[in-house]
Design a protein around this motif. Sequence first.
Motif, PDB file in Angstrom:
ATOM      1  N   PRO A  28      15.496  46.090  43.451  1.00  0.00           N
ATOM      2  CA  PRO A  28      15.131  47.385  44.026  1.00  0.00           C
ATOM      3  C   PRO A  28      16.035  47.741  45.205  1.00  0.00           C
ATOM      4  CG  PRO A  28      13.594  45.699  44.767  1.00  0.00           C
ATOM      5  CD  PRO A  28      14.555  45.019  43.830  1.00  0.00           C
ATOM      6  N   THR A  33      15.342  37.347  40.469  1.00  0.00           N
ATOM      7  CA  THR A  33      15.185  37.912  39.129  1.00  0.00           C
ATOM      8  C   THR A  33      14.502  36.956  38.164  1.00  0.00           C
ATOM      9  OG1 THR A  33      17.394  37.139  38.532  1.00  0.00           O
ATOM     10  CG2 THR A  33      17.202  39.378  39.410  1.00  0.00           C
ATOM     11  N   ASP A  40      13.778  42.943  49.869  1.00  0.00           N
ATOM     12  CA  ASP A  40      13.689  41.533  49.481  1.00  0.00           C
ATOM     13  C   ASP A  40      12.520  40.848  50.187  1.00  0.00           C
ATOM     14  OD1 ASP A  40      14.058  38.929  48.723  1.00  0.00           O
ATOM     15  OD2 ASP A  40      16.152  38.814  49.307  1.00  0.00           O
ATOM     16  N   THR A  41      11.382  40.721  49.498  1.00  0.00           N
ATOM     17  CA  THR A  41      10.214  40.072  50.097  1.00  0.00           C
ATOM     18  C   THR A  41      10.372  38.561  50.177  1.00  0.00           C
ATOM     19  OG1 THR A  41       9.091  39.901  47.946  1.00  0.00           O
ATOM     20  CG2 THR A  41       8.679  41.890  49.257  1.00  0.00           C
ATOM     21  N   LEU A  60       7.724  42.508  36.700  1.00  0.00           N
ATOM     22  CA  LEU A  60       7.218  43.671  37.432  1.00  0.00           C
ATOM     23  C   LEU A  60       7.831  44.991  36.978  1.00  0.00           C
ATOM     24  CD1 LEU A  60       7.219  42.264  41.087  1.00  0.00           C
ATOM     25  CD2 LEU A  60       5.311  42.379  39.484  1.00  0.00           C
ATOM     26  N   ARG A  61       8.621  44.986  35.934  1.00  0.00           N
ATOM     27  CA  ARG A  61       9.387  46.190  35.598  1.00  0.00           C
ATOM     28  C   ARG A  61       8.506  47.370  35.221  1.00  0.00           C
ATOM     29  NH1 ARG A  61      13.350  44.322  31.270  1.00  0.00           N
ATOM     30  NH2 ARG A  61      13.396  42.543  32.681  1.00  0.00           N
ATOM     31  N   TYR A  68       8.106  50.606  40.349  1.00  0.00           N
ATOM     32  CA  TYR A  68       9.219  50.407  39.431  1.00  0.00           C
ATOM     33  C   TYR A  68       9.284  51.476  38.332  1.00  0.00           C
ATOM     34  CZ  TYR A  68      10.071  45.862  41.618  1.00  0.00           C
ATOM     35  OH  TYR A  68      10.360  44.872  42.518  1.00  0.00           O
ATOM     36  N   ASP A  94       8.970  37.117  45.235  1.00  0.00           N
ATOM     37  CA  ASP A  94      10.273  37.456  45.798  1.00  0.00           C
ATOM     38  C   ASP A  94      10.889  38.603  45.008  1.00  0.00           C
ATOM     39  OD1 ASP A  94      12.820  37.580  46.815  1.00  0.00           O
ATOM     40  OD2 ASP A  94      13.330  35.486  46.421  1.00  0.00           O
ATOM     41  N   THR A  95      10.922  39.822  45.602  1.00  0.00           N
ATOM     42  CA  THR A  95      11.516  40.972  44.921  1.00  0.00           C
ATOM     43  C   THR A  95      13.033  40.898  44.878  1.00  0.00           C
ATOM     44  OG1 THR A  95      11.511  42.270  46.975  1.00  0.00           O
ATOM     45  CG2 THR A  95       9.589  42.485  45.524  1.00  0.00           C
ATOM     46  N   ILE A 153       6.566  49.414  46.079  1.00  0.00           N
ATOM     47  CA  ILE A 153       7.694  49.580  45.170  1.00  0.00           C
ATOM     48  C   ILE A 153       7.118  49.974  43.818  1.00  0.00           C
ATOM     49  CG2 ILE A 153       9.688  48.492  44.092  1.00  0.00           C
ATOM     50  CD1 ILE A 153       9.707  46.458  46.368  1.00  0.00           C
ATOM     51  N   LEU A 167       4.177  47.403  43.047  1.00  0.00           N
ATOM     52  CA  LEU A 167       3.864  46.330  43.990  1.00  0.00           C
ATOM     53  C   LEU A 167       3.536  46.979  45.327  1.00  0.00           C
ATOM     54  CD1 LEU A 167       3.999  43.322  45.014  1.00  0.00           C
ATOM     55  CD2 LEU A 167       6.423  43.754  45.453  1.00  0.00           C
ATOM     56  N   ILE A 180      11.063  39.032  39.908  1.00  0.00           N
ATOM     57  CA  ILE A 180      10.609  40.373  39.543  1.00  0.00           C
ATOM     58  C   ILE A 180      10.702  40.639  38.052  1.00  0.00           C
ATOM     59  CG2 ILE A 180      11.195  41.357  41.779  1.00  0.00           C
ATOM     60  CD1 ILE A 180      13.773  42.420  40.540  1.00  0.00           C
TER      61      ILE A 180
END
Length: 293
Positions: A169, A56, A185-186, A129-130, A282, A52-53, A280, A134, A126
Amino acid sequence: MFRSLAAGAVLLLGPHGAGWLQAATAAPPTSIDRIIATVTINGQGPLRFMLDTGATQAVIAQSAVRRLGLRPEPGRRIEVLGINGRVSAAAVHIDSLESGALQFRNLDMAVLSGPVFDGLDGILGIDGLRDMSLTVDFLRQRCVISAARPQRLSAFAVVPLHIRSLRLPMVAGRVGNIGVQVIVDTGAAHTLGNPALLAALRRAGELQASRAAPPVIDATAMAQDGDVVSTPALRLGNVTLSGLGVTFGDYPIFGIWGLSGQPAVLLGMDALGTLAWFSIDYPHLELRLLPRS
Protein backbone atom coordinates in the motif's frame (compact mmCIF):
# COMPACT_ATOMS: atom_id res chain seq x y z
CA MET A 1 -2.46 -21.83 -1.82
CA PHE A 2 -6.14 -21.50 -0.96
CA ARG A 3 -7.33 -18.53 1.08
CA SER A 4 -10.70 -18.02 2.73
CA LEU A 5 -11.59 -14.80 4.52
CA ALA A 6 -14.71 -13.60 6.28
CA ALA A 7 -15.62 -10.27 7.83
CA GLY A 8 -14.82 -9.04 11.29
CA ALA A 9 -11.48 -10.43 12.40
CA VAL A 10 -10.38 -8.45 15.46
CA LEU A 11 -6.72 -8.17 16.40
CA LEU A 12 -5.05 -6.50 19.36
CA LEU A 13 -2.43 -3.77 19.52
CA GLY A 14 0.46 -3.93 21.91
CA PRO A 15 3.96 -2.72 22.76
CA HIS A 16 7.05 -4.62 21.71
CA GLY A 17 7.50 -7.74 23.79
CA ALA A 18 4.49 -7.09 25.98
CA GLY A 19 1.63 -9.36 26.90
CA TRP A 20 -1.87 -9.21 25.47
CA LEU A 21 -3.99 -6.12 25.93
CA GLN A 22 -7.28 -7.56 27.11
CA ALA A 23 -9.42 -4.42 27.25
CA ALA A 24 -9.76 -1.14 25.43
CA THR A 25 -8.99 2.02 27.36
CA ALA A 26 -9.96 5.65 26.90
CA ALA A 27 -6.37 6.87 27.24
CA PRO A 28 -4.20 6.94 24.12
CA PRO A 29 -1.62 4.11 24.09
CA THR A 30 1.94 5.19 24.70
CA SER A 31 4.08 2.38 23.26
CA ILE A 32 2.08 0.52 20.64
CA ASP A 33 4.38 -0.65 17.89
CA ARG A 34 2.83 -3.96 16.88
CA ILE A 35 -0.50 -5.36 15.72
CA ILE A 36 -0.73 -8.80 17.28
CA ALA A 37 -2.94 -11.64 16.04
CA THR A 38 -3.75 -14.87 17.87
CA VAL A 39 -3.03 -17.69 15.42
CA THR A 40 -3.51 -21.45 15.36
CA ILE A 41 -1.45 -23.66 13.05
CA ASN A 42 -2.71 -27.13 12.22
CA GLY A 43 -5.13 -26.69 15.10
CA GLN A 44 -2.36 -25.93 17.61
CA GLY A 45 -1.96 -22.66 19.49
CA PRO A 46 -2.46 -19.97 20.48
CA LEU A 47 0.50 -18.38 18.74
CA ARG A 48 1.47 -14.69 18.54
CA PHE A 49 1.85 -13.32 15.00
CA MET A 50 2.46 -9.69 13.99
CA LEU A 51 0.37 -8.24 11.15
CA ASP A 52 2.70 -6.48 8.72
CA THR A 53 1.31 -4.46 5.78
CA GLY A 54 4.87 -4.11 4.45
CA ALA A 55 5.27 -7.89 4.15
CA THR A 56 3.86 -9.86 1.23
CA GLN A 57 4.03 -13.32 2.78
CA ALA A 58 3.62 -15.08 6.11
CA VAL A 59 6.72 -16.35 7.88
CA ILE A 60 7.12 -18.46 11.01
CA ALA A 61 9.73 -18.26 13.76
CA GLN A 62 12.16 -21.14 14.13
CA SER A 63 11.21 -21.43 17.81
CA ALA A 64 7.55 -21.97 16.83
CA VAL A 65 8.54 -24.63 14.29
CA ARG A 66 10.31 -26.59 17.03
CA ARG A 67 7.44 -26.15 19.49
CA LEU A 68 4.86 -27.36 16.96
CA GLY A 69 6.98 -30.34 15.91
CA LEU A 70 7.13 -29.22 12.27
CA ARG A 71 9.88 -30.34 9.93
CA PRO A 72 11.39 -28.19 7.15
CA GLU A 73 10.90 -29.64 3.68
CA PRO A 74 14.19 -31.10 2.38
CA GLY A 75 15.59 -29.04 -0.47
CA ARG A 76 12.72 -26.52 -0.37
CA ARG A 77 13.76 -22.85 0.03
CA ILE A 78 11.77 -19.60 0.01
CA GLU A 79 13.27 -16.19 -0.78
CA VAL A 80 12.40 -13.58 1.83
CA LEU A 81 12.81 -9.84 1.24
CA GLY A 82 13.74 -7.72 4.24
CA ILE A 83 14.51 -4.03 4.72
CA ASN A 84 18.22 -4.78 4.58
CA GLY A 85 18.23 -7.33 1.76
CA ARG A 86 17.08 -10.83 0.88
CA VAL A 87 17.76 -14.31 2.21
CA SER A 88 16.93 -17.86 1.17
CA ALA A 89 15.12 -19.56 4.07
CA ALA A 90 14.06 -23.10 4.86
CA ALA A 91 10.37 -23.84 4.31
CA VAL A 92 7.71 -25.75 6.22
CA HIS A 93 4.34 -26.85 4.88
CA ILE A 94 1.30 -25.83 6.93
CA ASP A 95 -2.03 -27.59 6.45
CA SER A 96 -3.98 -24.76 8.07
CA LEU A 97 -3.35 -21.35 9.62
CA GLU A 98 -6.26 -19.52 11.23
CA SER A 99 -6.64 -16.18 12.97
CA GLY A 100 -10.27 -15.35 13.58
CA ALA A 101 -11.77 -14.79 10.15
CA LEU A 102 -8.42 -15.13 8.38
CA GLN A 103 -8.01 -18.71 7.19
CA PHE A 104 -5.25 -20.20 5.05
CA ARG A 105 -4.93 -23.74 3.69
CA ASN A 106 -1.92 -25.59 2.24
CA LEU A 107 0.56 -22.84 2.98
CA ASP A 108 4.35 -22.95 2.58
CA MET A 109 6.05 -20.67 5.11
CA ALA A 110 9.62 -19.45 5.36
CA VAL A 111 11.35 -20.23 8.67
CA LEU A 112 13.25 -17.30 10.21
CA SER A 113 14.92 -16.39 13.49
CA GLY A 114 16.43 -13.32 15.07
CA PRO A 115 15.68 -10.38 17.37
CA VAL A 116 12.51 -9.38 15.48
CA PHE A 117 10.90 -12.60 16.70
CA ASP A 118 11.44 -11.92 20.40
CA GLY A 119 7.94 -12.46 21.80
CA LEU A 120 6.60 -13.43 18.37
CA ASP A 121 5.85 -16.76 16.71
CA GLY A 122 5.65 -15.33 13.22
CA ILE A 123 4.51 -12.57 10.88
CA LEU A 124 1.31 -12.32 8.82
CA GLY A 125 1.74 -10.51 5.49
CA ILE A 126 -0.82 -8.85 3.27
CA ASP A 127 -1.35 -11.72 0.85
CA GLY A 128 -4.71 -12.41 2.51
CA LEU A 129 -5.96 -8.81 2.60
CA ARG A 130 -6.41 -7.95 -1.07
CA ASP A 131 -10.23 -8.04 -0.86
CA MET A 132 -10.47 -6.62 2.66
CA SER A 133 -10.13 -3.42 4.63
CA LEU A 134 -7.80 -3.07 7.60
CA THR A 135 -8.85 -0.60 10.31
CA VAL A 136 -6.53 0.29 13.19
CA ASP A 137 -8.03 2.19 16.13
CA PHE A 138 -5.24 3.39 18.39
CA LEU A 139 -7.53 4.91 21.01
CA ARG A 140 -9.45 1.67 21.53
CA GLN A 141 -6.31 -0.40 20.92
CA ARG A 142 -7.76 -2.75 18.36
CA CYS A 143 -7.60 -3.66 14.70
CA VAL A 144 -10.47 -4.97 12.58
CA ILE A 145 -10.16 -6.82 9.27
CA SER A 146 -13.43 -6.76 7.38
CA ALA A 147 -14.94 -7.28 3.94
CA ALA A 148 -17.20 -4.28 4.61
CA ARG A 149 -16.19 -0.78 3.51
CA PRO A 150 -15.04 1.29 6.52
CA GLN A 151 -17.49 3.95 7.63
CA ARG A 152 -16.95 7.53 6.51
CA LEU A 153 -16.94 10.39 8.99
CA SER A 154 -16.58 14.07 8.19
CA ALA A 155 -13.36 14.34 10.17
CA PHE A 156 -11.60 11.67 8.09
CA ALA A 157 -9.08 12.46 5.40
CA VAL A 158 -9.26 10.17 2.37
CA VAL A 159 -6.06 9.72 0.38
CA PRO A 160 -5.94 7.76 -2.91
CA LEU A 161 -4.08 4.50 -2.45
CA HIS A 162 -1.78 2.92 -5.02
CA ILE A 163 -0.91 -0.75 -4.86
CA ARG A 164 2.77 -1.17 -5.61
CA SER A 165 4.01 -4.44 -7.02
CA LEU A 166 3.70 -7.23 -4.45
CA ARG A 167 0.49 -5.59 -3.11
CA LEU A 168 2.26 -2.92 -1.07
CA PRO A 169 0.00 0.00 0.00
CA MET A 170 1.50 3.33 -1.14
CA VAL A 171 0.22 6.92 -1.11
CA ALA A 172 1.62 10.25 -2.25
CA GLY A 173 2.53 12.84 0.38
CA ARG A 174 4.80 15.79 1.06
CA VAL A 175 7.65 16.25 3.53
CA GLY A 176 7.89 19.99 3.76
CA ASN A 177 7.77 21.08 0.12
CA ILE A 178 9.11 17.80 -1.24
CA GLY A 179 6.82 15.26 -2.87
CA VAL A 180 7.34 11.79 -1.44
CA GLN A 181 6.07 8.26 -1.97
CA VAL A 182 4.86 6.72 1.30
CA ILE A 183 4.65 2.97 2.01
CA VAL A 184 2.31 2.23 4.95
CA ASP A 185 4.13 -0.41 6.99
CA THR A 186 2.59 -1.69 10.24
CA GLY A 187 5.51 -4.08 10.65
CA ALA A 188 8.06 -1.27 11.08
CA ALA A 189 8.47 0.23 14.53
CA HIS A 190 10.24 3.29 13.09
CA THR A 191 9.78 5.44 10.00
CA LEU A 192 12.58 5.03 7.46
CA GLY A 193 13.65 7.38 4.66
CA ASN A 194 15.72 6.72 1.54
CA PRO A 195 18.84 8.62 0.38
CA ALA A 196 16.86 10.39 -2.37
CA LEU A 197 14.64 12.08 0.23
CA LEU A 198 17.64 12.95 2.39
CA ALA A 199 19.37 14.57 -0.59
CA ALA A 200 16.24 16.53 -1.52
CA LEU A 201 15.87 17.82 2.04
CA ARG A 202 19.52 18.83 2.06
CA ARG A 203 19.18 20.74 -1.23
CA ALA A 204 16.08 22.50 0.09
CA GLY A 205 17.88 23.48 3.31
CA GLU A 206 15.24 21.67 5.36
CA LEU A 207 17.45 19.31 7.31
CA GLN A 208 17.22 19.69 11.07
CA ALA A 209 19.00 18.04 14.00
CA SER A 210 20.30 14.51 13.48
CA ARG A 211 21.80 11.77 15.61
CA ALA A 212 23.05 8.24 15.12
CA ALA A 213 20.29 5.64 15.24
CA PRO A 214 20.47 2.12 16.64
CA PRO A 215 20.94 -0.47 13.89
CA VAL A 216 17.73 -1.31 12.01
CA ILE A 217 17.26 -5.09 12.25
CA ASP A 218 14.74 -6.74 9.96
CA ALA A 219 13.02 -10.14 9.94
CA THR A 220 15.99 -11.68 8.12
CA ALA A 221 18.19 -10.71 11.13
CA MET A 222 20.34 -8.46 8.93
CA ALA A 223 21.20 -5.06 10.43
CA GLN A 224 22.14 -1.66 9.07
CA ASP A 225 23.03 1.64 10.70
CA GLY A 226 21.29 4.92 10.01
CA ASP A 227 20.82 8.46 11.26
CA VAL A 228 17.66 9.86 12.84
CA VAL A 229 16.83 13.26 11.37
CA SER A 230 14.16 15.70 12.51
CA THR A 231 12.30 16.45 9.29
CA PRO A 232 9.55 18.89 8.32
CA ALA A 233 6.02 17.64 8.84
CA LEU A 234 4.65 14.91 6.61
CA ARG A 235 1.35 15.80 4.91
CA LEU A 236 -1.03 13.12 3.70
CA GLY A 237 -4.07 14.78 2.18
CA ASN A 238 -5.18 17.34 4.76
CA VAL A 239 -3.62 15.44 7.68
CA THR A 240 -0.27 16.63 9.02
CA LEU A 241 2.09 14.40 11.00
CA SER A 242 4.52 16.65 12.85
CA GLY A 243 7.59 16.04 14.95
CA LEU A 244 8.76 13.02 12.99
CA GLY A 245 12.18 11.53 13.53
CA VAL A 246 12.95 9.71 10.28
CA THR A 247 15.77 7.17 10.21
CA PHE A 248 17.74 7.55 6.99
CA GLY A 249 19.93 4.87 5.49
CA ASP A 250 20.67 3.14 2.21
CA TYR A 251 18.17 0.35 2.86
CA PRO A 252 18.04 -2.14 -0.04
CA ILE A 253 14.26 -2.56 0.22
CA PHE A 254 13.71 0.82 -1.46
CA GLY A 255 15.62 -0.44 -4.50
CA ILE A 256 13.74 -3.75 -4.47
CA TRP A 257 10.49 -1.76 -4.52
CA GLY A 258 11.77 0.44 -7.37
CA LEU A 259 11.86 3.55 -5.18
CA SER A 260 15.58 4.28 -4.93
CA GLY A 261 15.46 7.08 -7.53
CA GLN A 262 12.73 9.19 -5.90
CA PRO A 263 12.08 10.50 -2.38
CA ALA A 264 10.32 7.81 -0.36
CA VAL A 265 9.54 6.90 3.23
CA LEU A 266 8.44 3.72 4.90
CA LEU A 267 5.83 4.98 7.38
CA GLY A 268 6.18 2.99 10.59
CA MET A 269 4.13 2.59 13.73
CA ASP A 270 5.88 5.52 15.46
CA ALA A 271 4.22 7.89 12.98
CA LEU A 272 1.00 5.95 12.45
CA GLY A 273 0.53 5.83 16.23
CA THR A 274 0.17 9.61 16.38
CA LEU A 275 -3.19 9.18 14.62
CA ALA A 276 -6.44 8.30 16.35
CA TRP A 277 -7.43 5.90 13.58
CA PHE A 278 -6.46 4.80 10.10
CA SER A 279 -7.85 2.37 7.56
CA ILE A 280 -6.42 0.75 4.43
CA ASP A 281 -9.26 -0.10 2.05
CA TYR A 282 -7.69 -2.42 -0.50
CA PRO A 283 -10.73 -2.99 -2.79
CA HIS A 284 -11.55 0.74 -3.07
CA LEU A 285 -7.90 1.90 -3.07
CA GLU A 286 -8.26 4.41 -0.25
CA LEU A 287 -6.27 5.28 2.85
CA ARG A 288 -8.44 6.93 5.51
CA LEU A 289 -6.87 8.92 8.34
CA LEU A 290 -8.36 10.40 11.50
CA PRO A 291 -6.04 12.71 13.47
CA ARG A 292 -6.27 12.91 17.24
CA SER A 293 -8.24 15.82 18.65
